[in-house]
Design a protein around this motif. Sequence first.
Motif, PDB file in Angstrom:
ATOM      1  N   GLY A  49       0.801  -1.135   0.073  1.00  0.00           N
ATOM      2  CA  GLY A  49       0.155   0.031   0.045  1.00  0.00           C
ATOM      3  C   GLY A  49       1.012   1.271   0.141  1.00  0.00           C
ATOM      4  N   ARG A  50       0.115   2.305  -0.077  1.00  0.00           N
ATOM      5  CA  ARG A  50       1.079   3.458  -0.363  1.00  0.00           C
ATOM      6  C   ARG A  50       1.465   3.871   1.232  1.00  0.00           C
ATOM      7  NH1 ARG A  50      -3.726   5.282  -2.840  1.00  0.00           N
ATOM      8  NH2 ARG A  50      -4.307   6.753  -1.120  1.00  0.00           N
ATOM      9  N   SER A  51       2.359   4.809   1.164  1.00  0.00           N
ATOM     10  CA  SER A  51       3.130   5.050   2.360  1.00  0.00           C
ATOM     11  C   SER A  51       1.922   5.781   3.283  1.00  0.00           C
ATOM     12  CB  SER A  51       4.337   6.061   2.121  1.00  0.00           C
ATOM     13  OG  SER A  51       5.413   5.713   1.489  1.00  0.00           O
ATOM     14  N   ASN A  52       1.954   5.360   4.636  1.00  0.00           N
ATOM     15  CA  ASN A  52       1.010   5.863   5.636  1.00  0.00           C
ATOM     16  C   ASN A  52      -0.387   5.507   5.483  1.00  0.00           C
ATOM     17  OD1 ASN A  52       1.474   7.318   8.057  1.00  0.00           O
ATOM     18  ND2 ASN A  52       0.905   9.188   7.311  1.00  0.00           N
ATOM     19  N   VAL A  53      -0.624   4.391   4.417  1.00  0.00           N
ATOM     20  CA  VAL A  53      -2.071   3.918   4.212  1.00  0.00           C
ATOM     21  C   VAL A  53      -2.555   2.978   5.457  1.00  0.00           C
ATOM     22  CG1 VAL A  53      -1.609   1.744   3.273  1.00  0.00           C
ATOM     23  CG2 VAL A  53      -3.653   3.106   2.474  1.00  0.00           C
ATOM     24  N   GLY A  54      -1.591   2.785   6.176  1.00  0.00           N
ATOM     25  CA  GLY A  54      -2.238   1.988   7.674  1.00  0.00           C
ATOM     26  C   GLY A  54      -1.700   0.583   7.597  1.00  0.00           C
ATOM     27  N   GLY A  87       1.001 -18.361  13.517  1.00  0.00           N
ATOM     28  CA  GLY A  87       0.773 -19.704  13.804  1.00  0.00           C
ATOM     29  C   GLY A  87       1.665 -20.502  12.862  1.00  0.00           C
ATOM     30  N   PRO A  88       1.269 -21.985  12.475  1.00  0.00           N
ATOM     31  CA  PRO A  88       2.248 -22.730  11.867  1.00  0.00           C
ATOM     32  C   PRO A  88       2.154 -22.758  10.500  1.00  0.00           C
ATOM     33  CG  PRO A  88       0.409 -24.133  12.955  1.00  0.00           C
ATOM     34  CD  PRO A  88       0.202 -22.511  13.640  1.00  0.00           C
ATOM     35  N   LYS A  89       1.027 -22.107   9.929  1.00  0.00           N
ATOM     36  CA  LYS A  89       0.633 -22.196   8.593  1.00  0.00           C
ATOM     37  C   LYS A  89       0.857 -20.918   7.894  1.00  0.00           C
ATOM     38  CE  LYS A  89      -2.715 -26.044   9.377  1.00  0.00           C
ATOM     39  NZ  LYS A  89      -3.976 -26.449   9.175  1.00  0.00           N
ATOM     40  N   LEU A  90       1.121 -19.805   8.443  1.00  0.00           N
ATOM     41  CA  LEU A  90       0.755 -18.656   7.703  1.00  0.00           C
ATOM     42  C   LEU A  90       2.150 -17.842   8.018  1.00  0.00           C
ATOM     43  CD1 LEU A  90      -0.851 -16.610   6.020  1.00  0.00           C
ATOM     44  CD2 LEU A  90      -1.852 -15.931   8.113  1.00  0.00           C
ATOM     45  N   THR A  91       2.706 -16.880   7.181  1.00  0.00           N
ATOM     46  CA  THR A  91       3.571 -16.097   7.251  1.00  0.00           C
ATOM     47  C   THR A  91       3.014 -14.535   6.632  1.00  0.00           C
ATOM     48  OG1 THR A  91       5.385 -17.535   6.866  1.00  0.00           O
ATOM     49  CG2 THR A  91       5.887 -15.188   6.666  1.00  0.00           C
ATOM     50  N   LEU A  92       3.081 -13.628   7.384  1.00  0.00           N
ATOM     51  CA  LEU A  92       2.500 -12.344   6.769  1.00  0.00           C
ATOM     52  C   LEU A  92       3.565 -11.420   6.518  1.00  0.00           C
ATOM     53  CD1 LEU A  92      -0.540 -10.445   8.371  1.00  0.00           C
ATOM     54  CD2 LEU A  92       1.751  -9.210   7.721  1.00  0.00           C
ATOM     55  N   VAL A  93       3.730 -10.841   5.352  1.00  0.00           N
ATOM     56  CA  VAL A  93       4.741  -9.874   5.123  1.00  0.00           C
ATOM     57  C   VAL A  93       4.380  -8.307   4.781  1.00  0.00           C
ATOM     58  CG1 VAL A  93       6.559  -9.534   3.333  1.00  0.00           C
ATOM     59  CG2 VAL A  93       5.964 -11.820   3.872  1.00  0.00           C
ATOM     60  N   ASP A  94       4.871  -7.286   5.707  1.00  0.00           N
ATOM     61  CA  ASP A  94       4.599  -6.136   5.519  1.00  0.00           C
ATOM     62  C   ASP A  94       5.565  -5.497   4.479  1.00  0.00           C
ATOM     63  OD1 ASP A  94       3.805  -3.522   6.040  1.00  0.00           O
ATOM     64  OD2 ASP A  94       4.463  -3.271   8.144  1.00  0.00           O
ATOM     65  N   MET A  95       5.261  -5.209   3.385  1.00  0.00           N
ATOM     66  CA  MET A  95       6.108  -4.513   2.367  1.00  0.00           C
ATOM     67  C   MET A  95       6.374  -2.869   2.412  1.00  0.00           C
ATOM     68  SD  MET A  95       4.343  -6.688  -0.922  1.00  0.00           S
ATOM     69  CE  MET A  95       5.432  -6.066  -1.900  1.00  0.00           C
ATOM     70  N   PRO A  96       7.444  -2.629   1.971  1.00  0.00           N
ATOM     71  CA  PRO A  96       7.657  -1.022   2.151  1.00  0.00           C
ATOM     72  C   PRO A  96       6.522  -0.170   1.594  1.00  0.00           C
ATOM     73  CG  PRO A  96       9.625  -2.322   1.338  1.00  0.00           C
ATOM     74  CD  PRO A  96       8.597  -3.455   1.383  1.00  0.00           C
ATOM     75  N   GLY A  97       6.155   0.701   2.060  1.00  0.00           N
ATOM     76  CA  GLY A  97       5.044   1.669   1.364  1.00  0.00           C
ATOM     77  C   GLY A  97       5.659   2.468   0.307  1.00  0.00           C
ATOM     78  N   TYR A  98       4.878   2.493  -0.744  1.00  0.00           N
ATOM     79  CA  TYR A  98       5.288   3.156  -2.093  1.00  0.00           C
ATOM     80  C   TYR A  98       4.694   4.600  -2.208  1.00  0.00           C
ATOM     81  CZ  TYR A  98       0.738   1.198  -3.639  1.00  0.00           C
ATOM     82  OH  TYR A  98      -0.592   0.674  -3.512  1.00  0.00           O
ATOM     83  N   GLY A  99       4.974   5.288  -3.307  1.00  0.00           N
ATOM     84  CA  GLY A  99       4.476   6.778  -3.605  1.00  0.00           C
ATOM     85  C   GLY A  99       5.507   7.634  -2.542  1.00  0.00           C
ATOM     86  N   PHE A 100       4.911   8.637  -1.904  1.00  0.00           N
ATOM     87  CA  PHE A 100       5.812   9.494  -1.014  1.00  0.00           C
ATOM     88  C   PHE A 100       6.401   8.822  -0.014  1.00  0.00           C
ATOM     89  CE2 PHE A 100       6.431  12.050   2.471  1.00  0.00           C
ATOM     90  CZ  PHE A 100       7.158  13.254   1.910  1.00  0.00           C
ATOM     91  N   ALA A 101       7.796   8.783   0.079  1.00  0.00           N
ATOM     92  CA  ALA A 101       8.447   8.453   1.312  1.00  0.00           C
ATOM     93  C   ALA A 101       9.451   9.548   1.464  1.00  0.00           C
ATOM     94  CB  ALA A 101       9.148   7.098   0.906  1.00  0.00           C
ATOM     95  N   ALA A 102       9.782   9.550   3.090  1.00  0.00           N
ATOM     96  CA  ALA A 102      10.775  10.589   3.320  1.00  0.00           C
ATOM     97  C   ALA A 102      11.959   9.864   3.475  1.00  0.00           C
ATOM     98  CB  ALA A 102      10.243  10.869   4.566  1.00  0.00           C
ATOM     99  N   ALA A 103      12.519   9.599   2.150  1.00  0.00           N
ATOM    100  CA  ALA A 103      13.764   9.019   1.976  1.00  0.00           C
ATOM    101  C   ALA A 103      14.374   9.565   0.850  1.00  0.00           C
ATOM    102  CB  ALA A 103      13.730   7.499   2.109  1.00  0.00           C
TER     103      ALA A 103
END
Length: 220
Positions: A49-54, A87-103
């Motif tokens: 999701g976009r940067s700061n989308v939550g 749990g034992p069956k699921l991996t969740l990945v939080d990807m870098p936000g796209y769009g505006f970024a303070a970098a």
Amino acid sequence: MTADSPDTAPDPHKEEGRLMFAGECSFIKGAVHLDGVPATAGVEIAFAGRSNVGKSSLVNALTGRKTLAKVSNTPGRTQELNFFQIGPKLTLVDMPGYGFAAAPEAKVNAWTRLIRRYLRSRPQLGRVYVLIDSRHGIKNTDEPILDLLDASAVSYQVVLTKVDQLKAAELEARKDEVRTALSRRPAAYPEILATSSREGEGLAELKSAIARLVSELPSA
């Protein structure tokens, strides 16, 4: 309408989803390069999701943990692929936000390359949940990730965030707008989910959708 009508039948995955996210959840690692991405078991899903989308707020709300994922008011704070074991069956990945970024631009470009390579090299990736701010809908900055997901043949589903800030009629109009925009995209899953991390709205439905996905896909 009978008791067996689809409109009244209970969701068979709702309790499964609740238990999945109520169980053990832990941070595995963050990766800034593809060779640092960990090996995972079971099904993998990713949040984009976009940067700061939550995204980080939604991860915390789903797991009922306030600090599992770091939350910042500064757009672009998530600068790596963050992996969480659910749990034992699921991996969740939080990807870098796209769009505006303070970098710096070079770092943003590096994140973009990382996301592209990750999407194309992860056979256990079952679905990407693309978070869209319900107040604004799909913006030009969302189009490249949707194009990339379509080109990579990676299944994705839109999750509207911050729906507590819209009136019911506004939310339905936004859903229709997004549904129309996705209708011509081959990798888009048609059902749109609506959530509020602050109010808890739609979290049970998102958990159920993830549980259903895990039950349908073969574990890696």
